[in-house]
Write a protein that holds these residues in place. Sequence first.
Motif, mmCIF file in Angstrom:
data_model
loop_
_atom_site.group_PDB
_atom_site.id
_atom_site.type_symbol
_atom_site.label_atom_id
_atom_site.label_comp_id
_atom_site.label_asym_id
_atom_site.label_seq_id
_atom_site.Cartn_x
_atom_site.Cartn_y
_atom_site.Cartn_z
ATOM 1 N N ALA A 277 -22.664 15.190 -19.584
ATOM 2 C CA ALA A 277 -21.545 15.159 -19.136
ATOM 3 C C ALA A 277 -21.490 15.929 -17.502
ATOM 4 C CB ALA A 277 -20.665 16.134 -19.682
ATOM 5 N N ALA B 13 -22.991 12.899 -15.204
ATOM 6 C CA ALA B 13 -22.107 11.962 -15.002
ATOM 7 C C ALA B 13 -21.161 12.266 -14.169
ATOM 8 C CB ALA B 13 -21.546 11.414 -16.376
ATOM 9 N N ALA C 283 -14.524 8.973 -21.178
ATOM 10 C CA ALA C 283 -15.593 8.271 -21.123
ATOM 11 C C ALA C 283 -16.635 8.997 -21.902
ATOM 12 C CB ALA C 283 -16.031 7.597 -19.673
ATOM 13 N N ILE C 284 -16.961 10.022 -21.405
ATOM 14 C CA ILE C 284 -17.928 10.996 -21.859
ATOM 15 C C ILE C 284 -17.699 11.213 -23.541
ATOM 16 C CG2 ILE C 284 -18.831 13.484 -21.945
ATOM 17 C CD1 ILE C 284 -18.156 13.350 -18.802
ATOM 18 N N LYS D 295 -16.195 9.209 -25.655
ATOM 19 C CA LYS D 295 -16.567 7.906 -26.280
ATOM 20 C C LYS D 295 -17.994 7.898 -26.533
ATOM 21 C CE LYS D 295 -14.394 4.351 -25.133
ATOM 22 N NZ LYS D 295 -13.882 3.173 -24.384
ATOM 23 N N GLU D 296 -18.742 8.277 -25.550
ATOM 24 C CA GLU D 296 -20.101 7.996 -25.431
ATOM 25 C C GLU D 296 -20.845 9.184 -26.403
ATOM 26 O OE1 GLU D 296 -23.258 5.757 -23.507
ATOM 27 O OE2 GLU D 296 -21.043 5.645 -23.616
ATOM 28 N N ARG D 297 -20.138 10.361 -26.512
ATOM 29 C CA ARG D 297 -20.693 11.200 -27.429
ATOM 30 C C ARG D 297 -20.396 10.855 -29.026
ATOM 31 N NH1 ARG D 297 -18.156 13.922 -31.882
ATOM 32 N NH2 ARG D 297 -19.117 16.100 -32.050
ATOM 33 N N PRO E 22 -26.902 8.286 -24.899
ATOM 34 C CA PRO E 22 -25.954 8.144 -23.960
ATOM 35 C C PRO E 22 -26.367 7.507 -22.678
ATOM 36 C CG PRO E 22 -26.134 10.208 -24.823
ATOM 37 C CD PRO E 22 -27.401 9.401 -25.563
ATOM 38 N N HIS F 74 -22.815 3.778 -18.063
ATOM 39 C CA HIS F 74 -22.016 3.040 -18.558
ATOM 40 C C HIS F 74 -20.813 4.216 -18.856
ATOM 41 C CE1 HIS F 74 -19.538 2.389 -22.544
ATOM 42 N NE2 HIS F 74 -19.955 1.179 -22.269
ATOM 43 N N ILE F 75 -20.959 5.441 -18.743
ATOM 44 C CA ILE F 75 -19.992 6.489 -18.828
ATOM 45 C C ILE F 75 -19.287 6.244 -17.399
ATOM 46 C CG2 ILE F 75 -19.531 8.939 -18.573
ATOM 47 C CD1 ILE F 75 -21.927 9.282 -20.483
ATOM 48 N N ASP G 271 -17.126 3.228 -17.262
ATOM 49 C CA ASP G 271 -15.901 3.157 -18.162
ATOM 50 C C ASP G 271 -14.927 4.089 -17.619
ATOM 51 O OD1 ASP G 271 -14.833 2.403 -20.607
ATOM 52 O OD2 ASP G 271 -15.275 4.298 -21.605
#
Length: 212
Positions: free
Chosen positions: A7, A10, A53-54, A56-58, A68, A72-73, A76
């Motif tokens: 996080a 990102a 987005a973080i 969802k990636e988690r 991760p 992409h994060i 998104d």
Amino acid sequence: MALCSVAQVALFGSPLNLRLYNPAAVKVKKFIVDCLFKESEDYFYMCACLLWAIWKERNALVFENQKPNIGHIIRDGLFWYNRYNIMEGEDNNATRPVSMPQVITSQLSQWLPPRQNYVKINVDVAVEDFHSSCAVIATNSNGDFLRRGCQFLKQNNPLIAEAYGFLLAFQLAEKEGFNKIIVEGDCQEVVYILNGQTTMTPWRVLGIIERI
């Protein structure tokens, strides 16, 4: 619950360019509250989309064992932020789409003068911990020095510094009456915006671009 390292990277790599100086002490709830009452509404909406987005990636990591991906994060998060702006724009007749900053270095190994009767203005920036500066140098087709300019900025965002550098170049050209100019810099994203090769302008530099 504290913000994890993914996080943190990102958020720093996003258009917010948000650096957490003591991430271990930053809790998610306090972070959201600070975003809500600090900066502008756009800042909060951007944070909210990136945190979604973080999250969802988690979940993809926990439930699908997917590693991760920072890019992409950010993409998104920007997708949902742009969707929000487009929906708001339908009501307010204005949209402010943004894109992921892309700063690259020049591929040329040596400087080349402009063609006859043109003035080339080169843009360069330097970014330090808490400030930055931009400088411009104008030369003619013979490689002769014509004029220069510089500006000190009380911020350390590379994209903002690059945008101010291009603004400084055009201001110098207008001041000196250079009618045929070539402005050269290292920031591909600013070049694309000024050449009309993209309609995605990061909100942090929108006001600067509009002055050019």
